[in-house]
Design a protein around this motif. Structure first.
Motif, PDB file in Angstrom:
ATOM      1  N   SER A   1     -20.783  31.598  44.917  1.00 35.64           N
ATOM      2  CA  SER A   1     -21.758  32.522  45.522  1.00 35.64           C
ATOM      3  C   SER A   1     -21.717  33.919  44.946  1.00 35.64           C
ATOM      4  O   SER A   1     -22.745  34.528  44.679  1.00 35.64           O
ATOM      5  CB  SER A   1     -21.536  32.622  47.027  1.00 35.64           C
ATOM      6  N   ARG A   2     -20.533  34.442  44.753  1.00 35.20           N
ATOM      7  CA  ARG A   2     -20.398  35.843  44.358  1.00 35.20           C
ATOM      8  C   ARG A   2     -20.807  36.107  42.913  1.00 35.20           C
ATOM      9  O   ARG A   2     -20.885  37.242  42.514  1.00 35.20           O
ATOM     10  CB  ARG A   2     -18.962  36.293  44.582  1.00 35.20           C
ATOM     11  N   ARG A   3     -21.038  35.065  42.156  1.00 31.64           N
ATOM     12  CA  ARG A   3     -21.380  35.269  40.755  1.00 31.64           C
ATOM     13  C   ARG A   3     -22.866  35.101  40.473  1.00 31.64           C
ATOM     14  O   ARG A   3     -23.287  35.017  39.328  1.00 31.64           O
ATOM     15  CB  ARG A   3     -20.562  34.306  39.871  1.00 31.64           C
ATOM     16  N   THR A   4     -23.668  35.019  41.521  1.00 29.89           N
ATOM     17  CA  THR A   4     -25.104  34.895  41.309  1.00 29.89           C
ATOM     18  C   THR A   4     -25.833  35.630  42.425  1.00 29.89           C
ATOM     19  O   THR A   4     -25.217  36.004  43.436  1.00 29.89           O
ATOM     20  CB  THR A   4     -25.509  33.405  41.241  1.00 29.89           C
ATOM     21  N   HIS A   5     -27.115  35.850  42.255  1.00 30.90           N
ATOM     22  CA  HIS A   5     -27.940  36.519  43.255  1.00 30.90           C
ATOM     23  C   HIS A   5     -27.684  35.919  44.644  1.00 30.90           C
ATOM     24  O   HIS A   5     -27.497  34.715  44.782  1.00 30.90           O
ATOM     25  CB  HIS A   5     -29.407  36.350  42.857  1.00 30.90           C
ATOM     26  N   GLU A   6     -27.700  36.747  45.666  1.00 28.76           N
ATOM     27  CA  GLU A   6     -27.270  36.327  47.001  1.00 28.76           C
ATOM     28  C   GLU A   6     -28.071  35.151  47.571  1.00 28.76           C
ATOM     29  O   GLU A   6     -27.540  34.384  48.383  1.00 28.76           O
ATOM     30  CB  GLU A   6     -27.281  37.521  47.957  1.00 28.76           C
ATOM     31  N   LEU A   7     -29.315  34.966  47.156  1.00 27.08           N
ATOM     32  CA  LEU A   7     -30.056  33.807  47.673  1.00 27.08           C
ATOM     33  C   LEU A   7     -30.078  32.648  46.685  1.00 27.08           C
ATOM     34  O   LEU A   7     -30.182  31.487  47.086  1.00 27.08           O
ATOM     35  CB  LEU A   7     -31.464  34.223  48.111  1.00 27.08           C
ATOM     36  N   SER A   8     -29.935  32.941  45.396  1.00 25.77           N
ATOM     37  CA  SER A   8     -29.677  31.862  44.443  1.00 25.77           C
ATOM     38  C   SER A   8     -28.420  31.112  44.878  1.00 25.77           C
ATOM     39  O   SER A   8     -28.323  29.894  44.702  1.00 25.77           O
ATOM     40  CB  SER A   8     -29.401  32.393  43.032  1.00 25.77           C
ATOM     41  N   ALA A   9     -27.477  31.859  45.411  1.00 22.73           N
ATOM     42  CA  ALA A   9     -26.196  31.277  45.823  1.00 22.73           C
ATOM     43  C   ALA A   9     -26.398  30.160  46.842  1.00 22.73           C
ATOM     44  O   ALA A   9     -25.750  29.113  46.770  1.00 22.73           O
ATOM     45  CB  ALA A   9     -25.299  32.367  46.398  1.00 22.73           C
TER      46      ALA A   9
ATOM     47  N   ALA B   1     -29.164  28.391  47.306  1.00 19.06           N
ATOM     48  CA  ALA B   1     -29.841  27.282  46.632  1.00 19.06           C
ATOM     49  C   ALA B   1     -28.877  26.539  45.702  1.00 19.06           C
ATOM     50  O   ALA B   1     -28.951  25.308  45.564  1.00 19.06           O
ATOM     51  CB  ALA B   1     -31.042  27.801  45.846  1.00 19.06           C
TER      52      ALA B   1
END
Lengths: 418, 418
Positions: free
Chosen positions: B142-150, B152
């Motif tokens: 989660s922390r390595r991508t956009h907060e909502l991409s996380a 998905a």
């Protein structure tokens, strides 16, 4: 983790977390901070609502005491950080969060998600706009990334010098200037190219940009000028040998009297392709996939680490993991950019304790963002854009070389603590 | 584009758009479709509200007729697509949208954003879970991508065989099983490792997983078993030589009687690192950065192309761009997976016109998703998970080789049209 710390009581110890990158992506000379504005916006709305709490309760993720704590969560600490748009280097404390452990640790994922994504995009975008010089870059990557990353990517690209975006929601939400384009489907929808161009010009005027590579470029350019007249705003090339075609099309346009018609090129451009196209008569670059995926570095790889916390007596103690391959430096930092007498950045000074006497050329990098839970560091997108330009200009010319290399300035750690 | 087509009248021509990938990421043998469920969810809510319309009006992006059309937008056409979790290959028509041009073209960005993101993640995740075999993979990116991409990404990873995610919102929103972990900050917060472990065990019981690499692994494992007893659930290693350490820790745990204590490893794992660790006594893999960035392929590179549209007489005409390097095949497709007598996939058959006589081994790939604007293709996440497993199992063993290669089955185009 939160629940155990609440139960042991350690959750209430004053703590300092820092968000930083251990390194830049392979071969990059500098990074650009983006996400600060979005992080403050997220912090303002960071609450656990009924839906979230009910779900955590139902799935027995945490106990009642933790649910109660989450339900009344409000960040009440202090935050400092690099101004949005600022250049950063390995170890730069991009965000410094001082609060209780519990209040700070719960922000880890949202802070990292935002900074890792937005800074990855801005760092790539900055290299592209540096190479493109006066020629505008247009952000067109929405379709190649998550639908909401797309909005954030358009914002980050704008900070790093992009001129416009095709993402209308970024226009609405953040005021990023928008511009559109026609796709091949528009041409294919009509019975022939002339009909499609006519429909577009009828609707949007001769100043529009026509896509000329659906069938045969030379033929399309001829038709485009016939339809729109020599006042045709622009033509877009989206495939093939872009440099050669741009030269041919420029010659053809000039021959048709359309000397002011702009040539826009797109087609999986990155900073290297832009550099190659600088030799040709190109007026604007549309950049998609490589922008929204950070041109090979889709995440900035930043981490969020506890660097200091109070002991039982309330004294702050620097802490760090001992692992050799993931070294962190304990203690709360200050950060200065050392500028030489010609105004060129020469080092990133990161220290613990008393900062050195300022000789007039050190630039303070940490600005207050939050004080006692109140946001004090709101900046406009235009300010971030200016910060980016000024910060990039301060770096030596080596910074914008595309060849792989080391960070353009070294990170120097100072520690005057006993 | 929409405005010009509405004005020319061509916007109302019946049209077929297809969403497909021209190629797989370099060296990959297969891709996995993910995003179908999220796309249908987005389609259900795809409306232009007052805020959006006011903004478009204020910024003069489109004219009043277009605003009116957008304000009453409801998709009323038909959509077919590959079932979520299905394997795909170059050219596979992952989504086929039949509607007026206007209704279909407006879905381009949202469809591509969702499929490009989710399929990139699922395709990488599938290789990881194939290599990990019976050992569970835990999504921790989660922390390595956009907060909502996380959110998905956690969903896509679960479809492709991941066991759990650390993203609680993916648990709440999609029912993905969640599991957590303690960070180094939890250990560093306490006065020493024993105190931290004690706090965690007091709160979560001996079945918890303790992070043992903050200071010295051997010492930490000793303390962990002293604190939790031989019933300790697990230990986590997050740095250093993971394979060597896993072997040492297994021996140490067994020597302490903690023979059932699991060893969880994390630290920038990808499918290659997992493959190497399969030789060691590892019980579970936590995967972060490389999962959410698609392990080198952060976007699936799918496109959304007009392949057919009605002419003035209402007859459907296949259309395609003529460019050599971005070839598309015109006409509405069918898609079959040809299965040999041993049940192994041998070709992706994509055709136009009448499909060939089914010899009993061809598997139909397109399923109805939307009929006359009504969603008819809702599937559960568990169904997508099963589809992924069955589809991957149908591929020859070469598919899950990590070495770079060609798609494991060829794409064969058939065209029986005159």
């Amino acid at each position: 983790m939160l629940q155990a710390a609440l139960r042991s009581g350690a959750a209430h110890r004053t703590s300092v977390f820092e968000l930083f990158a251990r390194r830049l992506p392979d071969g990059r000379r500098y990074g650009i901070v983006a996400g600060t504005g979005r992080f403050l916006e997220a912090l303002r709305e960071f609450r656990f609502g009924t839906a979230e709490l009910d779900d955590l309760r139902k799935r027995k993720v945490v106990d009642d005491a933790t649910l109660e704590w989450l339900g009344s969560y409000r960040f009440s600490g202090d935050i400092w950080g690099y101004a949005e748009g600022e250049a950063y280097f390995p170890g730069s404390p991009i965000l410094v969060v001082e609060s209780t452990f519990a209040e700070g640790v719960i922000l880890e994922t949202v802070a990292l998600s935002i900074f890792n994504h937005d800074s990855a995009i801005a760092s790539a975008a900055s290299r592209m706009t540096a190479v493109a010089g006066d020629r505008p870059c247009i952000e067109m990557g929405s379709r190649r990334t998550h639908e909401l990353s797309a909005v954030a990517a358009a914002r980050a690209a704008y900070i790093a010098g992009f001129a416009t975006t095709s993402n209308l929601e970024a226009g609405r939400r953040y005021g990023v200037p928008t511009s559109g384009t026609a796709a091949h489907s528009f041409t294919l929808l009509h019975d022939d190219e002339r009909e499609a161009f006519q429909a577009q010009v009828d609707c949007l005027g001769a100043g529009t940009t026509l896509l000329v590579d659906t069938y045969d470029v030379t033929n399309a350019v001829q038709i485009a000028v016939e339809v729109a007249g020599p006042e045709l705003g622009g033509v877009r090339l989206d495939s093939g040998d872009l440099l050669g075609q741009a030269r041919d099309v420029r010659e053809q346009l000039d021959g048709l009297g359309a000397t002011k018609t702009r040539i826009v090129v797109t087609s999986d451009l990155d900073e290297y392709a832009i550099a190659a196209l600088q030799a040709g008569p190109v007026d604007a670059y549309g950049v998609g996939t490589q922008l929204v995926t950070g041109s090979g570095a889709p995440t900035a790889g930043m981490v969020y680490k506890l660097v200091a916390r109070a002991d039982d007596a309330g004294t702050m103690v620097g802490v760090a993991k001992a692992s050799k391959d993931k070294k962190s430096v304990g203690g709360r930092k200050y950060a200065l950019r050392r500028i030489d007498s010609r105004g060129v950045a020469e080092a990133e000074i990161i220290g613990i304790g008393e900062r050195p006497e300022n000789d007039g050329n050190d630039r303070e990098l940490l600005v207050p963002l939050v004080k006692g839970g109140e946001i004090v560091g709101d900046a406009t997108l235009e300010q971030a854009r200016e910060r980016h330009l000024a910060s990039r200009k301060e770096l030596s010319r080596k910074a914008i070389q595309l060849s792989r290399g080391e960070p353009v300035i070294p990170t120097t750690y100072l520690d005057d603590q006993p």
